[in-house]
Write an enzyme that holds these catalytic residues in place. Sequence first.
Site, PDB file in Angstrom:
ATOM      1  N   GLY A   1      -3.686  -9.440  -1.032  1.00  0.00           N
ATOM      2  CA  GLY A   1      -4.274 -10.023   0.319  1.00  0.00           C
ATOM      3  C   GLY A   1      -3.221 -11.508  -0.247  1.00  0.00           C
ATOM      4  O   GLY A   1      -2.477 -11.158  -1.165  1.00  0.00           O
TER       5      GLY A   1
ATOM      6  N   ASP B   1     -11.720  -7.951   9.477  1.00  0.00           N
ATOM      7  CA  ASP B   1     -10.205  -8.310   9.604  1.00  0.00           C
ATOM      8  C   ASP B   1     -10.050  -7.261  10.786  1.00  0.00           C
ATOM      9  O   ASP B   1      -8.920  -7.790  11.633  1.00  0.00           O
ATOM     10  CB  ASP B   1      -9.315  -7.578   8.271  1.00  0.00           C
ATOM     11  CG  ASP B   1      -9.714  -5.720   8.295  1.00  0.00           C
ATOM     12  OD1 ASP B   1     -10.650  -5.292   8.844  1.00  0.00           O
ATOM     13  OD2 ASP B   1      -9.493  -5.201   7.326  1.00  0.00           O
TER      14      ASP B   1
END
Length: 493
Positions: free
Chosen positions: A14, A235
């Site tokens: 991340g 995403d």
Amino acid sequence: MPAYVAVDIGASSGRLILGQVQHGQLTFKEVHRFKNGFRRVAGHDRWDNDHIIEEILTGLAKVKAMGFPHVYLGIDTWAVDYVLVDEEGHKLHDPISYRDARTDSAVQSLTSKLPRAYIYEKTGIQFQKFNTLYQLYTEDGEDLARADKIMMIPDYLGYVLTGNAVTEVTNASTTQMLNLRQGLFDKDLMNEVHVDEDQFPHLVEAGTPLGHIRRKWHKAYDLPETDVITVATHDTASAVLGTPGLTDNWAFLSSGTWSLLGAEINTPENGLAAFKENYTNEWGAYGTYRFLKNIMGLWIVQSIRHDLHDQYSFQELADQAEKAPAFQLFIDVNDGRFINPENMITAIQDYARETGQTVPQTPGELTRAVYENLSLYYACQIQTLSDILQKPIDTLNIVGGGANVAMMNQLTANLANIPVVAGPSEATAIGNLMVQMITTKTVKHVYAGRQLIADSFPLTHYQPDPSAVPAHLLADYEAFLQKQPTAVTAAAH
């Protein structure tokens, strides 16, 4: 200038990205990066959401230390996984990963009660064994009964930060439980998995303000004042928004852990041809749909690297692939055995033996086989996409990490015989930022945002050269696929 933070979280890592618009350019800076991954806990592969929250707050503290007293923030993650939350707002358990084996037979079991065509007509979503529908179907009944709320991963992260709970539609659509016609969760499907519609927080569109980060987090960390915006939380939805598709008939390839190949459309396509080819109509931002095919992606190369004890960088593997012999092995990259094998190298080598082909041995041979077969699969699907939508595809825009793999991108252009535009590699975070900027009126609309992206980031153009590949290679590959029924394909049909 307003400052924006994109929290972009994938299966292995991340990061927090700081973005601003300055002098007509989108500036982009990585502030914080952290590892992510699932681990085996209580018999299942589970995500550590507490770790993710801690890393988000650590990254925000770094933003404050850089001299930004106020920021906007949006979160995107992978799809389909969820958190069960009790009446006090606490998670019951760490959420189970979509790669967990609990859903291996769920599609077959559930569709023995509800026909595939019936589910597809309702939802327009492809059949994947890890869809939320099948995860809930296999969920522990007592846990489901205890759950006051079911939150998708990015929605849960936003809830922990702000105390406000929503269900954002681009991620919710991947559950295979939203009804295309009604725009709501489908009651028949929810009844089949023993879930009540009220267990999901209310649906919102991308670009909806969520709220301020709670004061308790300010007491624990030195944070900027932060307004959280619910962006396109899936995403892939963010990646498509971050794609500078400026031609009339462009297609996208979000090339990362997964490969998502498709087109942005305004009306869903859930007819017979789309059903047979297992294409999906995931909801996009601003009234669009992502009509796409889910393809195993660079996860295979990531796993090869891991099995080699991470002794090579991805660039080193690509360099070795360039030197390896060409077209030695056909692979159905969507074979279910490649989803989460104990050892990816062994899985590929066993596949080669079982199909009577040359067995790759070196890191270069293994990596080249993956790049070549991904390119072959992409080329096949570009033609299928064109046929289903009944329109030509004039450009393929490749974004994500795969935009940096020159050999694969040129081979895709050659095999599909269309120009390829590669970049930006950080399209997901850029799309996340773009929704925040549109919401706060820094950017007027999506088209202006895509033009801004094209003007701000270097793009690499690959012109097709069909003569650079054997004349019958693509046809031979298609014939090979037709003879190789796979776990994923079998689940689809």
